[in-house]
Design a protein around this motif. Structure first.
Motif, PDB file in Angstrom:
ATOM      1  N   UNK A 147      47.514  34.275  54.479  1.00 14.41           N
ATOM      2  CA  UNK A 147      46.661  34.445  53.314  1.00 14.41           C
ATOM      3  C   UNK A 147      45.851  35.717  53.423  1.00 14.41           C
ATOM      4  N   UNK A 148      45.731  36.427  52.319  1.00 17.60           N
ATOM      5  CA  UNK A 148      44.962  37.661  52.271  1.00 17.60           C
ATOM      6  C   UNK A 148      43.872  37.460  51.228  1.00 17.60           C
ATOM      7  N   UNK A 149      42.620  37.343  51.704  1.00 16.92           N
ATOM      8  CA  UNK A 149      41.508  37.112  50.798  1.00 16.92           C
ATOM      9  C   UNK A 149      41.163  38.377  50.028  1.00 16.92           C
ATOM     10  N   UNK A 150      40.840  38.201  48.757  1.00 16.20           N
ATOM     11  CA  UNK A 150      40.302  39.289  47.945  1.00 16.20           C
ATOM     12  C   UNK A 150      38.812  39.006  47.767  1.00 16.20           C
ATOM     13  N   UNK A 151      37.976  39.924  48.245  1.00 12.32           N
ATOM     14  CA  UNK A 151      36.531  39.752  48.165  1.00 12.32           C
ATOM     15  C   UNK A 151      35.942  40.852  47.288  1.00 12.32           C
ATOM     16  N   UNK A 152      34.779  40.571  46.709  1.00 11.50           N
ATOM     17  CA  UNK A 152      34.146  41.546  45.834  1.00 11.50           C
ATOM     18  C   UNK A 152      32.626  41.484  45.985  1.00 11.50           C
ATOM     19  N   UNK A 153      31.986  42.580  45.590  1.00 11.56           N
ATOM     20  CA  UNK A 153      30.526  42.648  45.594  1.00 11.56           C
ATOM     21  C   UNK A 153      30.070  43.535  44.446  1.00 11.56           C
ATOM     22  N   UNK A 154      29.034  43.121  43.771  1.00 14.65           N
ATOM     23  CA  UNK A 154      28.456  43.927  42.702  1.00 14.65           C
ATOM     24  C   UNK A 154      27.694  45.089  43.315  1.00 14.65           C
ATOM     25  N   UNK A 155      27.955  46.294  42.831  1.00  8.56           N
ATOM     26  CA  UNK A 155      27.234  47.476  43.283  1.00  8.56           C
ATOM     27  C   UNK A 155      26.149  47.898  42.306  1.00  8.56           C
ATOM     28  N   UNK A 156      26.351  47.618  41.023  1.00  9.75           N
ATOM     29  CA  UNK A 156      25.417  48.059  39.992  1.00  9.75           C
ATOM     30  C   UNK A 156      24.815  46.846  39.312  1.00  9.75           C
ATOM     31  N   UNK A 157      23.511  46.891  39.048  1.00  9.34           N
ATOM     32  CA  UNK A 157      22.813  45.703  38.576  1.00  9.34           C
ATOM     33  C   UNK A 157      23.037  45.414  37.100  1.00  9.34           C
ATOM     34  N   UNK A 158      23.355  46.433  36.280  1.00 14.92           N
ATOM     35  CA  UNK A 158      23.509  46.174  34.858  1.00 14.92           C
ATOM     36  C   UNK A 158      24.874  45.580  34.556  1.00 14.92           C
ATOM     37  N   UNK A 159      25.050  45.111  33.341  1.00 13.29           N
ATOM     38  CA  UNK A 159      26.283  44.438  32.941  1.00 13.29           C
ATOM     39  C   UNK A 159      27.260  45.378  32.234  1.00 13.29           C
ATOM     40  N   UNK A 160      26.942  46.670  32.143  1.00 18.43           N
ATOM     41  CA  UNK A 160      27.810  47.592  31.418  1.00 18.43           C
ATOM     42  C   UNK A 160      29.199  47.615  32.036  1.00 18.43           C
ATOM     43  N   UNK A 161      30.201  47.347  31.211  1.00 17.87           N
ATOM     44  CA  UNK A 161      31.585  47.403  31.668  1.00 17.87           C
ATOM     45  C   UNK A 161      32.042  46.187  32.438  1.00 17.87           C
ATOM     46  N   UNK A 162      31.178  45.150  32.568  1.00 18.79           N
ATOM     47  CA  UNK A 162      31.529  43.981  33.359  1.00 18.79           C
ATOM     48  C   UNK A 162      31.951  42.845  32.430  1.00 18.79           C
ATOM     49  N   UNK A 163      33.163  42.270  32.607  1.00 16.74           N
ATOM     50  CA  UNK A 163      33.592  41.166  31.755  1.00 16.74           C
ATOM     51  C   UNK A 163      32.635  39.986  31.834  1.00 16.74           C
ATOM     52  N   UNK A 164      32.545  39.203  30.740  1.00 20.07           N
ATOM     53  CA  UNK A 164      31.610  38.088  30.688  1.00 20.07           C
ATOM     54  C   UNK A 164      31.817  37.096  31.818  1.00 20.07           C
ATOM     55  N   UNK A 165      33.098  36.834  32.170  1.00 24.43           N
ATOM     56  CA  UNK A 165      33.372  35.839  33.204  1.00 24.43           C
ATOM     57  C   UNK A 165      32.914  36.284  34.580  1.00 24.43           C
TER      58      UNK A 165
END
Length: 338
Positions: A147-165
């Motif tokens: 298994x290869x995990x995909x991990x993520x982290x928010x770098x920018x605090x605003x919601x510009x360009x970020x999908x609702x989900x």
């Protein structure tokens, strides 16, 4: 009826058709069906004996099965790729066009891969735990072997360009300063990669750092050169930790920017593409410092997200990324026959 043709090379037209099929499937599923390495082999070709391409087409009902040899008739509806190495099972992945699914093409590609595999067998990657991939593996009686995990982290605090989900995952990251431990800082300097000068030493350090990693550790000079030609390659985001006394590399952090948003945003996002530390420098704090150097570089570019891939069994790396604010987003799964 599915007609599958197996070959060791693709024509330019075939390569373009496969890339278009993969892009359509990725847009439909929200996850890329083929890895970067496979796409490079499609576009640049592969050394003799190291790759097998399987092209699937829906043959007309009036086709003469005895004709054979001429390749599939009709539109390309599916594709599979198998990487081959002596003494190892084939490592494969495949994709079926969204409009041609549930017609047996996926099963036909799996049979073609299995029939063509060496005596060591076959393993198949499924990118993302999609419903179709899980169902097909269950039907074929296959089990997960990696298994290869995909991990993520928010770098920018605003919601510009970020999908609702994705907006529920909190604000931007508060990144610590990438401070080298004092003893390490006296011996190592971190600088950007210099194309044309650093390739051979980087390959040595990469092979040492990833000696147990089947894909990353086996990168060749040709593999590196191909990536240097990609639109996303940026030496300013490729950080090397160089021993000041010897010029040898103690470690590195290679970052990447996905112009298409990688399913996380409708604008570019970053990736921790590869972080490696020479065994002699492991457990010194160098890996964490290099990780932070790259993260701050991506943060300063104003990107909303950063993602990475890590083996789920590499608990030390998973804990490090969790401590920095990453969370599991999805996973790629490798299946094998029982």
């Amino acid at each position: 009826m599915t007609h599958v043709r197996t070959t060791e090379s693709l024509s330019p037209d075939e390569a373009a058709a496969v890339v278009a099929l993969a892009e359509a499937a990725g847009a439909h599923d929200g996850v890329a069906p083929l890895s970067e390495q496979t796409l490079l082999r499609i576009r640049h070709g592969a050394s003799a004996g190291t790759a097998r391409f399987h092209l699937a087409a829906e043959a007309p009902s009036t086709a003469d099965p005895a004709a054979g040899g001429a390749g599939p008739a009709g539109e390309l509806v599916g594709f599979a790729f198998a990487a081959r190495a002596d003494g190892e099972p084939d490592s494969a992945e495949f994709v079926v066009a969204p409009e041609a699914r549930r017609r047996g093409h996926g099963a036909a590609l799996l049979r073609s891969l299995a029939d063509d595999a060496p005596r060591e067998g076959l393993r198949v990657w499924a990118h993302g735990r999609t419903e179709g991939a899980v169902a097909l593996a269950r039907t074929a009686g296959w089990t997960q072997v990696r298994g290869l995990l995909k991990m993520r982290m928010r770098l920018r605090a605003d919601e510009r360009g970020v999908p609702a989900e994705a907006q529920q995952h909190g604000g931007g990251a508060a990144l610590p300063e990438p401070v080298l431990p004092e003893a390490v800082g006296r011996q190592v300097v971190i600088r950007p990669f210099r194309a044309g000068d650093d390739e051979h030493e980087w390959l040595r350090a990469n092979a040492a750092a990833f000696a147990d990693h089947p894909e990353q550790g086996g990168m060749t000079l040709a593999d590196l050169r191909e990536r240097e030609q990609e639109d996303w390659f940026d030496p300013a985001g490729f950080f090397l930790a160089e021993e000041t006394a010897t010029g040898a590399l103690a470690g590195f952090h290679w970052t990447k920017v996905h112009a298409d948003g990688a399913g996380l945003a409708d604008e570019p996002v970053g990736e921790i593409y590869a972080v490696g530390v020479d065994p002699a420098w492991q457990r010194t704090g160098l890996g964490r410092a290099l990780t932070l150097v790259g993260l701050r570089h991506l943060h300063e570019r104003g990107l909303p997200w950063v993602l990475l891939y890590v083996d789920e069994e590499n608990r030390a790396a998973v804990r490090l990324y969790e401590s920095l604010g990453f969370s599991v987003w999805d996973a790629d799964v490798m299946y094998a026959a029982r």
